[in-house]
Scaffold this active site. Structure first.
Site, short mmCIF file in Angstrom:
data_model
loop_
_atom_site.label_atom_id
_atom_site.label_comp_id
_atom_site.label_asym_id
_atom_site.label_seq_id
_atom_site.Cartn_x
_atom_site.Cartn_y
_atom_site.Cartn_z
N GLU A 69 0.78 -1.67 -0.12
CA GLU A 69 0.06 -0.25 0.10
C GLU A 69 0.87 1.25 -0.05
O GLU A 69 0.35 2.25 -0.81
CB GLU A 69 -0.85 -0.24 1.23
CG GLU A 69 -1.95 -0.68 0.96
CD GLU A 69 -2.82 -1.08 2.81
OE1 GLU A 69 -2.07 -1.61 3.13
OE2 GLU A 69 -4.25 -1.24 2.20
N GLU A 83 -3.61 -9.26 3.88
CA GLU A 83 -4.68 -9.16 5.29
C GLU A 83 -5.44 -9.74 5.26
O GLU A 83 -5.77 -10.35 6.61
CB GLU A 83 -4.99 -7.65 4.78
CG GLU A 83 -3.90 -6.29 5.07
CD GLU A 83 -3.23 -5.91 3.98
OE1 GLU A 83 -2.83 -7.39 2.89
OE2 GLU A 83 -2.47 -5.21 4.08
#
Ligand SMILES: CCC[C@H](O)CC(=O)SCCNC(=O)CCNC(=O)[C@H](O)C(C)(C)COP(=O)([O-])OP(=O)([O-])OC[C@H]1O[C@@H](n2cnc3c(N)ncnc32)[C@H](O)[C@@H]1OP(=O)([O-])[O-]
Length: 717
Positions: A103, A123
């Site tokens: 990210e 995640e």
């Protein structure tokens, strides 16, 4: 932390420095924010490169911080600030860019990756979603469908695939940071508007993509909620402006962050890593015990297990002698091993590696191998004979391993002249697919033998757990009671469908009766015969539903006697359309058989609800887990849980049996076990274990503190 330097006068270089994986702890986030602001402020600096020290870009947010209140600057504004900057920022990706690490890279204007690097948003495997803009920026970069697939599965991709997907702009075999620095200098002055992913428009996803993905996930996720939230977040990216999508991502993350599933999955992540740090009762441990390299191995027995083990060894590049005395079995085994290796080669567009295997009927060919894995069927006499011969044939420093799933490793070691070189390597079927390996140390196994088996397991891509020697070791010792309870429930009024449905709703991929049909009812039959519970060794003076002084259900034995062995004979606990059929249907014949059986033994069928199915099956298994910990057969609850998640289909989002007990509450588990033990005094293992009682007496401490209550087992070494 993160370090800052200036290169060539005009390039600001920010290096993440938080070994081993440069996780984005609060200190690191703070340092990145500060260094980025400094570079943006400095009029001499025209461009910025972000990289990670020690060949790793970043393993994502610091998972250890999730357990406490998060401090320090949050990731989202930090990444936004990078993206909004007026100077080009280039991510130089080596090793991995996972989760928050990717990210961060997506917030940079360009991404350069080393060809060996991997990127991904895992995640979901931690019960979360990529909540630092990953669900909103990745679809704007790759298109919705690939992003949806990556985010809902957590799949990592290697740099060449990342390049094809558009995740990175360039892949290099050179020094990544140097290439990124040159690249950054080359783009100074170019407009950045198009490079800001938050500003990109998303093209329309294919019709029905979200509905189809959601339906598949609901079927596959076995009750896990994070993949569903991931779909919702990516859908927001496709349907809402960036800012509103980010709000949705944040809200969804808030629902996941403190969930029991996220806690279970994060526990599982650390548990899997903790089992690599094994301890033996004599004080030897992974930190001080050296493994020996295995260049040449041998496998004895080419049944289902042996073949899978041969394939695993070849895949790891180890040369193997595959030995089988039965000519027909040797021929079939060879054909099947080669077929799997050819399929592998096709998949990877490479040459088959069959040249690494030498098939033989002669034990004498094993004289020069470093390690032998015996994988013949479960017959102590046969195994002892093999180990005696191996002890004479193999070179003196060769390790002798057995793939037994339940027999006594010490008894086998005793017939060799080198008991210190003997360990169990208990693979799970099919061995080239299943991740789990139980490494069983005996009384005399040397730390070097254990270290070598553990290291070999790692090389084969297995999750290896070192366990002590006892009937069934950890996994099968617990499993036996779970299966037995399921059979008792049938005697008392349930059907296989009812039991399986409750277990599948809990999250098991398959209920216990479907599993039994798949592996064949004769497997357990052979074990029960060996244990004197059925067949010639039985003391027939005992009543028919009692053996060795306690309750016993002969239901499975009766099915085996009728030839109903499961899928392979088209009948078992279910009915299949043909032998080898895979689709289980309720069997009216079996239901009638259960009715007759109950009437023959004067058993009154009663309604059994799902809670009772779960409590009877799972709490008896958990109770045995506590006994195993008390006996020192497993060194901590994480070992038991890793075994169950990786070898027995325990739903990962429930952490494992011991973690589940902690979640349910130890006093509740104790109270229910006491209740069932009172109701079934002829089932001794329902009696709550002393360790469970001790933990409850001590206020039910959380699972991470249980080790303090375990006895140190006596050393026999
Ligand atoms: C708002 C937030 C948004 C964001 O989207 C959320 C996230 O990023 S969620 C995160 C998303 N990221 C992930 O899910 C990636 C999770 N990590 C991995 O997949 C692998 O560890 C990695 C591939 C990085 C390295 O593999 P390898 O080389 O085989 O090495 P290894 O596996 O043996 O690990 C070595 C040591 O590092 C430790 N540790 C590792 N990562 C973390 C971490 N993030 N944190 C803390 N610790 C971590 C690990 O425990 C071990 O410690 P120890 O004390 O030595 O036992």
């Amino acid at each position: 932390m993160a370090k800052y330097s200036r290169l060539h006068g005009s390039v600001g270089l920010i290096s993440l420095a938080n070994p081993p994986v440069n996780a984005l702890s609060s200190v690191v986030r703070h340092a990145i924010s500060e260094k980025v602001a400094k570079a943006f402020r400095d009029p001499e600096v025209t461009c910025v490169v972000i990289c990670g020290e020690n060949g790793v870009f970043c393993g994502g947010a610091d998972i250890r911080e999730f357990a406490s209140t998060m401090r320090g600057p949050p990731l989202v504004p930090m990444i936004d600030a990078i993206e909004e900057g007026e100077k080009p920022v280039v991510a130089a990706i080596e090793g991995v860019a996972f989760g928050g690490g990717l990210e961060l890279a997506l917030g940079c204007h360009y991404r350069i990756a080393h060809y060996k690097a991997r990127v991904g948003l895992p995640e979901v495997t931690l019960g979360l979603l990529p909540a630092a803009g990953g669900t909103q920026r990745l679809p704007r970069l790759t298109g919705v469908a690939p992003a949806l697939q990556l985010i809902t599965t957590g799949r990592h991709v290697a740099a060449p695939e990342a390049l094809k997907l558009g995740i990175v702009d360039q892949v290099t075999e050179q020094n990544t940071v140097e290439v990124a620095v040159q690249f950054a200098k080359s783009v100074v002055g170019q407009a950045l508007h198009n490079r800001r992913l938050s500003l990109r428009q998303l093209s329309c996803p294919p019709d029905g993509l979200f509905e189809e993905t959601m339906a598949q996930i609901k079927q596959r996720a076995r009750g896990a909620v994070a993949p569903i939230a991931c779909v919702q977040a990516v859908k927001a990216a496709a349907t809402l402006p960036f800012k509103a999508g980010m709000d949705k991502e944040r809200d969804l993350m808030a629902t996941l962050f403190n969930s029991g599933q996220a806690k279970a999955l994060q526990y599982s992540f650390f548990a899997q890593r903790s089992v690599a740090k094994w301890n033996l009762p004599n004080g030897a441990h992974s930190g001080i015990s050296k493994a020996r390299a295995v260049h040449r191995a041998a496998v004895i027995g080419l049944g289902t297990m042996g073949r899978g083990i041969v394939v695993s060894l070849v895949r790891a590049g180890i040369s193997v002698i595959a030995m089988e005395t039965n000519e027909k079995q040797l021929h079939t085994g060879k054909k099947m091993v080669i077929a799997i290796l050819e399929k592998d080669a096709q998949k990877h567009n490479a040459a088959p590696r069959a040249d690494l295997v030498h098939f033989t009927e002669r034990l004498s060919d094993l004289s020069n191998v470093d390690l032998v894995i015996e994988a013949v069927y479960e017959d102590m006499v046969l195994k002892k004979d093999i180990f005696k011969q191996l002890s004479m044939i193999c070179k003196p420093d060769a390790f002798l391993c057995t793939n037994t799933s339940a027999l006594n490793v010490d008894e086998l070691a005793a017939v060799t002249g080198r008991p210190e070189m003997v360990v169990g390597m208990h693979f799970f079927a099919p061995a080239h697919v299943m991740k789990l390996l139980e490494v069983v140390y005996g009384q005399h196994s040397s730390p070097e033998a254990v270290a070598t088996a553990m290291q070999l397991g790692k090389r084969l891509g297995k999750v290896s757990v070192a366990v002590g020697n006892c009937p069934g070791f950890v996994g099968n010792r617990m499993m036996k009671l779970y299966v037995e309870q399921a059979h008792f429930l049938l005697e008392e009024g349930a059907t296989p469908e009812q039991v399986d449905e409750a277990l599948e709703e809990f999250g098991f991929a398959m209920g216990i009766f479907k599993v039994s049909d798949l592996s064949g009812l004769d497997v357990g039959w052979r074990v029960r015969k060996e244990a004197g519970l059925t067949g010639a060794g039985v003391d027939w003076k005992e009543p028919p539903r009692r053996r060795q002084g306690r309750r016993y259900s002969p239901l499975a034995d009766l099915l085996c006697e009728k030839g109903h062995l499961g899928q392979k004979t088209s009948r078992g606990w279910y009915l299949y359309e043909k032998p080898g059929g895979r689709d289980p249907k309720p069997d009216q014949g079996l239901h009638s058989f259960l009715v007759e059986y109950r009437s023959k033994y004067g058993l009154k069928a009663r309604r059994i609800d799902k809670d009772e199915v779960l409590e009877r099956c799972l709490f008896s298994l958990i109770n045995e887990g506590f006994c195993i910990l008390d006996d020192g057969i497993a060194s901590g609850p994480e070992d038991v849980d890793v075994i169950y998640v990786h070898g027995y289909g325990w739903p990962r989002h429930r952490g494992g049996p011991m973690f589940y007990a902690d979640m349910v509450g130890l006093s509740k588990v104790l109270e229910r076990l006491e209740f069932y033990h009172q109701a079934h005094p002829d089932v001794p293992y329902l009696k709550p274990s002393p360790l469970l009682r001790k933990l409850v007496r001590n206020g039910s401490p959380p699972i991470r503190e249980w080790r303090e209550f375990l006895k140190r087992p006596h050393s026999h070494l």
